[in-house]
Motif scaffolding. Structure first.
Motif, mmCIF file in Angstrom:
data_model
loop_
_atom_site.group_PDB
_atom_site.id
_atom_site.type_symbol
_atom_site.label_atom_id
_atom_site.label_comp_id
_atom_site.label_asym_id
_atom_site.label_seq_id
_atom_site.Cartn_x
_atom_site.Cartn_y
_atom_site.Cartn_z
ATOM 1 N N LYS A 2 -40.470 5.521 -3.768
ATOM 2 C CA LYS A 2 -39.970 4.018 -3.387
ATOM 3 C C LYS A 2 -38.619 4.272 -2.910
ATOM 4 O O LYS A 2 -37.732 4.928 -3.027
ATOM 5 C CB LYS A 2 -39.718 3.658 -4.909
ATOM 6 C CG LYS A 2 -41.044 3.118 -5.784
ATOM 7 C CD LYS A 2 -40.819 2.319 -6.907
ATOM 8 C CE LYS A 2 -42.107 2.068 -7.585
ATOM 9 N NZ LYS A 2 -42.221 1.358 -8.869
ATOM 10 N N ASP A 3 -38.311 3.173 -2.115
ATOM 11 C CA ASP A 3 -37.110 3.073 -1.220
ATOM 12 C C ASP A 3 -36.496 2.225 -2.119
ATOM 13 O O ASP A 3 -36.580 1.726 -3.188
ATOM 14 C CB ASP A 3 -37.351 2.462 0.095
ATOM 15 C CG ASP A 3 -38.013 0.961 -0.050
ATOM 16 O OD1 ASP A 3 -38.080 0.353 -0.925
ATOM 17 O OD2 ASP A 3 -38.411 0.536 1.291
ATOM 18 N N LYS A 4 -35.130 1.980 -1.511
ATOM 19 C CA LYS A 4 -34.178 1.258 -2.321
ATOM 20 C C LYS A 4 -34.540 -0.082 -2.698
ATOM 21 O O LYS A 4 -33.882 -0.680 -3.387
ATOM 22 C CB LYS A 4 -32.583 1.471 -1.638
ATOM 23 C CG LYS A 4 -32.713 0.839 -0.239
ATOM 24 C CD LYS A 4 -31.425 0.734 0.512
ATOM 25 C CE LYS A 4 -31.302 0.268 1.981
ATOM 26 N NZ LYS A 4 -30.115 0.278 2.539
ATOM 27 N N ASN A 5 -35.347 -0.771 -1.792
ATOM 28 C CA ASN A 5 -35.867 -2.132 -2.201
ATOM 29 C C ASN A 5 -37.057 -2.007 -2.919
ATOM 30 O O ASN A 5 -37.592 -3.170 -3.595
ATOM 31 C CB ASN A 5 -36.227 -2.812 -0.851
ATOM 32 C CG ASN A 5 -35.016 -3.000 0.070
ATOM 33 O OD1 ASN A 5 -34.097 -3.019 -0.058
ATOM 34 N ND2 ASN A 5 -35.435 -2.625 1.463
#
Length: 114
Positions: free
Chosen positions: A40-43
């Motif tokens: 998962k990315d920071k968003n």
């Protein structure tokens, strides 16, 4: 100090194994294996990243792979990383890195590949 060259992978075959017999009728099979990792990315969005591996198996393991594995099969394997060079048909030097597997477990449930 001694070294260690060991790799463990779980993934799906990208194509059917290619089984050949060389020298004194020694079986060798080659196939590609895809391993996919998700993060998962920071968003908060999920991303998948697939890495392709060139796999080589020898002798009885090669014959079993040729008989029972096919594109899409899920397998666990252990082996070592091996790099080599060769000259292609045009005389150019090529380099390849392969996983030479010495252990393989088929993880498909019965009937998954029919």
């Amino acid at each position: 100090m001694r070294g260690l060259n060991k790799v463990s992978l779980i993934g799906n075959l990208g194509k059917d194994p290619v089984l050949q017999y060389i020298d004194n009728n020694t079986a060798i099979a080659k196939f590609s294996l895809a391993t996919t990792e998700s993060y998962k990315d920071k968003n908060g969005q999920t991303h998948a990243e697939t890495t392709w591996h060139s796999i080589v198996v020898w002798r009885n393991l090669a014959e079993l792979s040729g008989k029972y594995l096919q594109k899409g099969s899920l397998v666990y394997l252990e082996g070592k990383i091996k790099s080599r060079q060769y000259d292609d048909k045009d005389g150019n030097t090529r380099y390849i890195t392969e996983i030479v597997a010495d252990q393989l477990i088929m993880l498909d449930k019965k009937g998954d590949q029919e």
